[in-house]
Design an enzyme around this catalytic site. Structure first.
Site, PDB file in Angstrom:
ATOM      1  N   ASN A   1       5.052  -0.924  -0.734  1.00 47.90           N
ATOM      2  CA  ASN A   1       5.886   0.194  -0.335  1.00 47.90           C
ATOM      3  C   ASN A   1       5.443   0.914   0.870  1.00 47.90           C
ATOM      4  O   ASN A   1       4.523   1.768   0.346  1.00 47.90           O
ATOM      5  CB  ASN A   1       6.308   0.872  -1.521  1.00 47.90           C
ATOM      6  CG  ASN A   1       7.019   2.314  -1.441  1.00 47.90           C
ATOM      7  OD1 ASN A   1       7.577   2.525  -0.352  1.00 47.90           O
ATOM      8  ND2 ASN A   1       7.426   3.086  -2.320  1.00 47.90           N
TER       9      ASN A   1
ATOM     10  N   LYS B   1       6.610   3.812   1.995  1.00 47.73           N
ATOM     11  CA  LYS B   1       6.937   5.259   2.256  1.00 47.73           C
ATOM     12  C   LYS B   1       7.259   5.713   3.432  1.00 47.73           C
ATOM     13  O   LYS B   1       7.821   4.670   4.350  1.00 47.73           O
ATOM     14  CB  LYS B   1       5.964   6.179   1.120  1.00 47.73           C
ATOM     15  CG  LYS B   1       5.516   5.325  -0.263  1.00 47.73           C
ATOM     16  CD  LYS B   1       4.635   6.283  -1.017  1.00 47.73           C
ATOM     17  CE  LYS B   1       4.401   5.651  -2.404  1.00 47.73           C
ATOM     18  NZ  LYS B   1       3.854   6.209  -3.370  1.00 47.73           N
TER      19      LYS B   1
ATOM     20  N   HIS C   1      12.732   5.553  -7.810  1.00 45.65           N
ATOM     21  CA  HIS C   1      11.238   6.072  -7.419  1.00 45.65           C
ATOM     22  C   HIS C   1      10.950   7.238  -7.747  1.00 45.65           C
ATOM     23  O   HIS C   1      11.913   8.154  -7.477  1.00 45.65           O
ATOM     24  CB  HIS C   1      10.891   5.673  -5.908  1.00 45.65           C
ATOM     25  CG  HIS C   1       9.159   5.610  -5.937  1.00 45.65           C
ATOM     26  ND1 HIS C   1       8.542   6.927  -5.769  1.00 45.65           N
ATOM     27  CD2 HIS C   1       8.524   4.572  -5.578  1.00 45.65           C
ATOM     28  CE1 HIS C   1       7.155   6.380  -5.731  1.00 45.65           C
ATOM     29  NE2 HIS C   1       7.046   5.092  -5.624  1.00 45.65           N
TER      30      HIS C   1
ATOM     31  N   GLU D   1       9.134   9.651  -6.576  1.00 51.24           N
ATOM     32  CA  GLU D   1       9.203  10.671  -5.561  1.00 51.24           C
ATOM     33  C   GLU D   1      10.729  10.922  -5.114  1.00 51.24           C
ATOM     34  O   GLU D   1      11.055  11.960  -4.706  1.00 51.24           O
ATOM     35  CB  GLU D   1       8.610   9.886  -4.156  1.00 51.24           C
ATOM     36  CG  GLU D   1       7.079  10.012  -4.512  1.00 51.24           C
ATOM     37  CD  GLU D   1       6.261   8.708  -3.588  1.00 51.24           C
ATOM     38  OE1 GLU D   1       6.586   8.189  -2.903  1.00 51.24           O
ATOM     39  OE2 GLU D   1       5.093   8.698  -4.154  1.00 51.24           O
TER      40      GLU D   1
ATOM     41  N   GLU E   1       5.664   2.499 -13.117  1.00 51.10           N
ATOM     42  CA  GLU E   1       4.878   3.423 -12.210  1.00 51.10           C
ATOM     43  C   GLU E   1       4.545   4.763 -12.907  1.00 51.10           C
ATOM     44  O   GLU E   1       5.558   5.603 -12.793  1.00 51.10           O
ATOM     45  CB  GLU E   1       5.514   3.608 -11.027  1.00 51.10           C
ATOM     46  CG  GLU E   1       5.497   2.317 -10.027  1.00 51.10           C
ATOM     47  CD  GLU E   1       5.758   2.721  -8.489  1.00 51.10           C
ATOM     48  OE1 GLU E   1       4.798   2.023  -7.763  1.00 51.10           O
ATOM     49  OE2 GLU E   1       6.514   3.629  -7.948  1.00 51.10           O
TER      50      GLU E   1
ATOM     51  N   GLY F   1      -0.789   7.312  -6.263  1.00 52.20           N
ATOM     52  CA  GLY F   1      -1.758   8.072  -5.167  1.00 52.20           C
ATOM     53  C   GLY F   1      -2.812   8.990  -5.683  1.00 52.20           C
ATOM     54  O   GLY F   1      -3.565   9.728  -4.863  1.00 52.20           O
TER      55      GLY F   1
ATOM     56  N   SER G   1      -1.858   3.227  -7.876  1.00 53.89           N
ATOM     57  CA  SER G   1      -3.372   3.193  -7.324  1.00 53.89           C
ATOM     58  C   SER G   1      -3.890   1.792  -7.577  1.00 53.89           C
ATOM     59  O   SER G   1      -5.001   1.739  -7.982  1.00 53.89           O
ATOM     60  CB  SER G   1      -3.930   4.048  -8.269  1.00 53.89           C
ATOM     61  OG  SER G   1      -3.688   5.315  -7.915  1.00 53.89           O
TER      62      SER G   1
ATOM     63  N   GLY H   1       1.387   1.213  -2.932  1.00 51.76           N
ATOM     64  CA  GLY H   1       1.785   2.057  -1.956  1.00 51.76           C
ATOM     65  C   GLY H   1       0.691   2.280  -1.130  1.00 51.76           C
ATOM     66  O   GLY H   1       0.447   1.509  -0.112  1.00 51.76           O
ATOM     67  N   GLY H   2      -0.006   3.318  -1.089  1.00 51.94           N
ATOM     68  CA  GLY H   2      -1.366   3.495  -0.075  1.00 51.94           C
ATOM     69  C   GLY H   2      -2.227   2.225   0.345  1.00 51.94           C
ATOM     70  O   GLY H   2      -2.279   2.131   1.335  1.00 51.94           O
TER      71      GLY H   2
HETATM   72  P1  13P Z   1       0.005   4.383  -4.868  1.00 50.62           P
HETATM   73  O1  13P Z   1      -0.284   2.614  -4.635  1.00 50.62           O
HETATM   74  O2  13P Z   1      -0.237   4.733  -3.372  1.00 50.62           O
HETATM   75  O3  13P Z   1      -0.447   4.995  -5.922  1.00 50.62           O
HETATM   76  O4  13P Z   1       1.834   4.283  -4.877  1.00 50.62           O
HETATM   77  C1  13P Z   1       2.280   3.653  -5.754  1.00 50.62           C
HETATM   78  C2  13P Z   1       3.847   3.680  -5.512  1.00 50.62           C
HETATM   79  O5  13P Z   1       4.449   4.815  -5.527  1.00 50.62           O
HETATM   80  C3  13P Z   1       4.612   2.625  -5.082  1.00 50.62           C
HETATM   81  O6  13P Z   1       5.678   2.633  -5.018  1.00 50.62           O
END
Ligand code: 13P
Length: 230
Positions: free
Chosen positions: A8, A10, A88, A90, A155, A161, A193, A214-215
């Site tokens: 992802n 983002k 999600h 966010e 999640e 993050g 994470s 994500g990251g």
């Molecule tokens: P991180 O892997 O950066 O914690 O993000 C997870 C996420 O929100 C994937 O959709």
């Protein structure tokens, strides 16, 4: 069994960044798992001819009309997406999306034969009050328990993050509570994470069907390593 490993991005990247990410990722990638990349929507069409399965990051709950800024499921499909994230944390937070709106998005995607990846997860306050299971169950209440081909991404919000990851038994408990809501087999992914140092522990010690990253996915070599180890 092959797992789903989803990057992802983002709101990160650029045309040049994604171009070089794809080159580096494909050069490293040796995993037999299924790889999906959720790009920012302007880039879906641009990279739709590459050897990658693409996902949107969100979709409108409406078909079409006067909804400035929104993207319909049909538009995402036109641009090459096969999957789409919905719910999600966010998007729930910044766009104030409710479970009702998210269910409408789910239906829009189904109508266009796009596969929804429904994200759920509890905030820290709920975890600390030991109410995670109830909270997750409620987020799934509007989804038909006989629904076929469901993909749910668990999640926990407090892990996104932050570098924090739940205990293995907490992840498994959440997965079990999600699976038992449904009468048909479903896929449950974990996100929050994940990186190449913790992926084996998460993936080997739970019965997850994949990961949402994500990251760590922004680094193509790291993402290829995660996909390999998962
Ligand atoms: P991180 O892997 O950066 O914690 O993000 C997870 C996420 O929100 C994937 O959709």
């Amino acid at each position: 069994m092959s797992k789903l490993v989803i990057a992802n991005f983002k709101m990160n990247g650029s045309k040049d960044f994604i171009e070089s990410w794809i080159k580096d990722f494909l050069a490293e990638q040796e995993s037999a798992n299924s790889i999906i990349v959720a790009l920012p929507s302007p880039y879906l069409q641009t990279f739709s001819d590459r050897d990658l399965t693409l996902s949107g990051q969100n979709v409108s709950n409406e078909d079409s009309g006067a909804f400035t800024s929104q993207l319909s499921a049909g538009m995402l499909k036109d641009c090459g997406a096969k999957y789409c994230l919905i719910g999600h944390s966010e998007a729930r937070h910044f766009l104030m999306e409710t479970n009702e709106i998210i269910k409408q998005k789910f239906d829009q995607l189904k109508k266009e034969s796009l596969q929804p990846i429904l994200c759920i997860g509890e905030p820290l306050k709920i975890k600390e009050a030991s109410k995670t299971t109830d909270y997750l169950t409620k987020q799934l209440d509007l989804i038909d328990s006989d629904q076929e081909n469901l993909i749910i991404a668990y999640e926990p919000i407090w892990t996104i993050g932050t570098g924090l990851v739940p205990e293995i038994k907490e992840i498994q408990l959440a997965i079990d509570s999600i699976r038992c809501k449904f009468h048909k087999p479903i896929k449950v992914l974990y996100g929050g994470s994940v990186n190449s140092s913790n992926v084996i522990r998460i993936s080997d010690k739970t019965d997850i069907d994949g990961l949402l990253i994500g990251g760590a996915s922004l680094n193509p070599k790291e993402f290829a390593k995660i996909a390999q180890l998962c």
